[in-house]
Design a protein around this motif. Structure first.
Motif, PDB file in Angstrom:
ATOM      1  N   ILE A  42       6.893 -54.648  18.911  1.00 43.74           N
ATOM      2  CA  ILE A  42       6.887 -53.262  18.447  1.00 43.74           C
ATOM      3  C   ILE A  42       5.981 -53.130  17.224  1.00 43.74           C
ATOM      4  O   ILE A  42       5.166 -52.199  17.142  1.00 43.74           O
ATOM      5  CB  ILE A  42       8.324 -52.777  18.141  1.00 43.74           C
ATOM      6  CG1 ILE A  42       9.140 -52.712  19.426  1.00 43.74           C
ATOM      7  CG2 ILE A  42       8.304 -51.423  17.428  1.00 43.74           C
ATOM      8  CD1 ILE A  42      10.634 -52.530  19.217  1.00 43.74           C
ATOM      9  N   ASN A  43       6.098 -54.057  16.295  1.00 40.07           N
ATOM     10  CA  ASN A  43       5.237 -54.032  15.098  1.00 40.07           C
ATOM     11  C   ASN A  43       3.769 -54.160  15.468  1.00 40.07           C
ATOM     12  O   ASN A  43       2.916 -53.488  14.876  1.00 40.07           O
ATOM     13  CB  ASN A  43       5.638 -55.130  14.115  1.00 40.07           C
ATOM     14  CG  ASN A  43       6.943 -54.819  13.421  1.00 40.07           C
ATOM     15  OD1 ASN A  43       7.331 -53.664  13.268  1.00 40.07           O
ATOM     16  ND2 ASN A  43       7.639 -55.863  13.004  1.00 40.07           N
ATOM     17  N   PRO A  99      18.290 -54.664  23.320  1.00 42.76           N
ATOM     18  CA  PRO A  99      17.622 -55.265  22.163  1.00 42.76           C
ATOM     19  C   PRO A  99      16.444 -56.186  22.494  1.00 42.76           C
ATOM     20  O   PRO A  99      15.637 -56.495  21.630  1.00 42.76           O
ATOM     21  CB  PRO A  99      18.729 -56.047  21.463  1.00 42.76           C
ATOM     22  CG  PRO A  99      19.807 -56.222  22.465  1.00 42.76           C
ATOM     23  CD  PRO A  99      19.669 -55.128  23.468  1.00 42.76           C
ATOM     24  N   HIS A 109      12.148 -47.363  19.141  1.00 40.87           N
ATOM     25  CA  HIS A 109      13.548 -47.741  18.930  1.00 40.87           C
ATOM     26  C   HIS A 109      14.517 -46.718  19.522  1.00 40.87           C
ATOM     27  O   HIS A 109      15.577 -47.097  20.032  1.00 40.87           O
ATOM     28  CB  HIS A 109      13.828 -47.963  17.441  1.00 40.87           C
ATOM     29  CG  HIS A 109      13.347 -49.286  16.960  1.00 40.87           C
ATOM     30  ND1 HIS A 109      12.112 -49.454  16.398  1.00 40.87           N
ATOM     31  CD2 HIS A 109      13.927 -50.514  16.992  1.00 40.87           C
ATOM     32  CE1 HIS A 109      11.954 -50.721  16.083  1.00 40.87           C
ATOM     33  NE2 HIS A 109      13.032 -51.394  16.439  1.00 40.87           N
ATOM     34  N   THR A 126      11.100 -58.988  20.199  1.00 36.13           N
ATOM     35  CA  THR A 126      10.844 -57.599  20.579  1.00 36.13           C
ATOM     36  C   THR A 126      10.339 -56.814  19.374  1.00 36.13           C
ATOM     37  O   THR A 126       9.406 -56.017  19.481  1.00 36.13           O
ATOM     38  CB  THR A 126      12.113 -56.950  21.161  1.00 36.13           C
ATOM     39  OG1 THR A 126      12.551 -57.730  22.274  1.00 36.13           O
ATOM     40  CG2 THR A 126      11.866 -55.523  21.591  1.00 36.13           C
ATOM     41  N   GLU A 127      10.949 -57.051  18.221  1.00 31.92           N
ATOM     42  CA  GLU A 127      10.526 -56.372  17.000  1.00 31.92           C
ATOM     43  C   GLU A 127       9.078 -56.732  16.658  1.00 31.92           C
ATOM     44  O   GLU A 127       8.298 -55.872  16.218  1.00 31.92           O
ATOM     45  CB  GLU A 127      11.458 -56.737  15.841  1.00 31.92           C
ATOM     46  CG  GLU A 127      11.392 -55.793  14.675  1.00 31.92           C
ATOM     47  CD  GLU A 127      11.806 -54.368  15.027  1.00 31.92           C
ATOM     48  OE1 GLU A 127      11.035 -53.452  14.684  1.00 31.92           O
ATOM     49  OE2 GLU A 127      12.879 -54.161  15.616  1.00 31.92           O
ATOM     50  N   ASN A 154       7.283 -46.513  15.458  1.00 31.17           N
ATOM     51  CA  ASN A 154       8.428 -47.409  15.444  1.00 31.17           C
ATOM     52  C   ASN A 154       9.708 -46.661  15.810  1.00 31.17           C
ATOM     53  O   ASN A 154      10.525 -47.140  16.609  1.00 31.17           O
ATOM     54  CB  ASN A 154       8.535 -48.036  14.046  1.00 31.17           C
ATOM     55  CG  ASN A 154       9.475 -49.205  14.008  1.00 31.17           C
ATOM     56  OD1 ASN A 154      10.673 -49.041  14.154  1.00 31.17           O
ATOM     57  ND2 ASN A 154       8.924 -50.382  13.783  1.00 31.17           N
ATOM     58  N   LYS A 179      18.837 -51.991  17.700  1.00 29.42           N
ATOM     59  CA  LYS A 179      18.256 -53.025  16.854  1.00 29.42           C
ATOM     60  C   LYS A 179      17.647 -54.069  17.781  1.00 29.42           C
ATOM     61  O   LYS A 179      18.349 -54.716  18.546  1.00 29.42           O
ATOM     62  CB  LYS A 179      19.308 -53.651  15.957  1.00 29.42           C
ATOM     63  CG  LYS A 179      18.747 -54.728  15.069  1.00 29.42           C
ATOM     64  CD  LYS A 179      19.510 -54.820  13.788  1.00 29.42           C
ATOM     65  CE  LYS A 179      19.064 -55.951  12.916  1.00 29.42           C
ATOM     66  NZ  LYS A 179      17.691 -55.965  12.534  1.00 29.42           N
ATOM     67  N   ALA A 180      16.337 -54.179  17.728  1.00 28.97           N
ATOM     68  CA  ALA A 180      15.624 -55.117  18.598  1.00 28.97           C
ATOM     69  C   ALA A 180      15.727 -56.538  18.053  1.00 28.97           C
ATOM     70  O   ALA A 180      15.834 -56.746  16.843  1.00 28.97           O
ATOM     71  CB  ALA A 180      14.161 -54.711  18.694  1.00 28.97           C
ATOM     72  N   ASP A 181      15.676 -57.499  18.973  1.00 28.20           N
ATOM     73  CA  ASP A 181      15.671 -58.895  18.538  1.00 28.20           C
ATOM     74  C   ASP A 181      14.316 -59.228  17.906  1.00 28.20           C
ATOM     75  O   ASP A 181      13.390 -58.412  17.923  1.00 28.20           O
ATOM     76  CB  ASP A 181      16.009 -59.833  19.694  1.00 28.20           C
ATOM     77  CG  ASP A 181      14.937 -59.908  20.774  1.00 28.20           C
ATOM     78  OD1 ASP A 181      13.828 -59.378  20.581  1.00 28.20           O
ATOM     79  OD2 ASP A 181      15.215 -60.496  21.829  1.00 28.20           O
ATOM     80  N   GLY A 182      14.186 -60.412  17.350  1.00 30.84           N
ATOM     81  CA  GLY A 182      12.978 -60.803  16.612  1.00 30.84           C
ATOM     82  C   GLY A 182      11.695 -60.712  17.415  1.00 30.84           C
ATOM     83  O   GLY A 182      10.690 -60.164  16.944  1.00 30.84           O
TER      84      GLY A 182
END
Length: 188
Positions: free
Chosen positions: A26-27, A50, A44, A22-23, A40, A17-20
């Motif tokens: 990725i997005n 994370p 992951h 990092t997410e 995605n 689960k990536a942190d905000g």
């Protein structure tokens, strides 16, 4: 009982689960892709921690792309050893060469990335998209239906991921507004 034994001894890949921040990176990479969910999922599954920077994500993507190209090269090599039909052999040999060139290109891309030569890296990634076009991939080879169609699709997705993350590093932007990268690679 057999199911329980298989479950215990089968390795499970659990996505981190990536942190905000990092997410968000990725997005930004995956939104530019033809298959957001697959992109995605790949990141992951490969992510070890994370928190990751765009450079760390790009490195992860480049290694994954290089591994896929090499694995496909070996897969084709194994088919060529077993497949006696000359009609398909010519196309398979073309794809074999394509994935050899892709593997070598991503070795060069990895080197350029390590040297911080992001402009040249982007140009090299663009050339890999053009190389991939030479492999038709729709061969009917028992026991496989069309063994290279999915491998080529995955390669195209990984190249796009590499291009987008490389573009983000080169332009020092954490996100892209629109498909400024993907359109030039695959006529999207």
């Amino acid at each position: 009982m057999i199911v329980l034994v298989l479950h215990i001894f089968t390795p499970h890949i659990e996505a981190i689960k990536a942190d905000g921040a990092t997410e968000a990176l990725i997005n930004s990479i995956c939104i530019e892709n033809e298959d957001y969910g697959f992109c995605n999922k790949i990141i992951h599954e490969k992510l070890k921690v994370p928190t990751a920077t765009i450079k760390e994500l790009t490195s992860l993507i480049i290694y994954t792309t290089m591994d896929h190209a090499n694995d496909t090269y070996i897969f084709i090599d194994n088919i060529l050893r077993e497949w006696p039909v000359p009609k398909e052999t010519t196309g398979l040999k073309t794809c074999h060469e394509v994935y050899n060139r892709e593997t070598n290109s991503f070795l060069e891309i990895r080197f350029l990335f390590s040297k911080g030569e992001y402009g040249r890296m982007g140009e090299a990634i663009l050339s890999t998209a053009k190389i991939l076009e030479d492999c038709r991939g729709d061969f009917l080879i028992p026991p496989y239906k069309e063994p290279l169609i999915e491998k080529k699709r995955v390669m195209r997705i990984l190249i796009t991921m590499s291009a987008v993350s490389g573009h983000m590093i080169k332009n020092e932007k954490a996100s892209l507004i629109s498909s400024v990268v993907t359109a030039q690679f695959f006529n999207i």
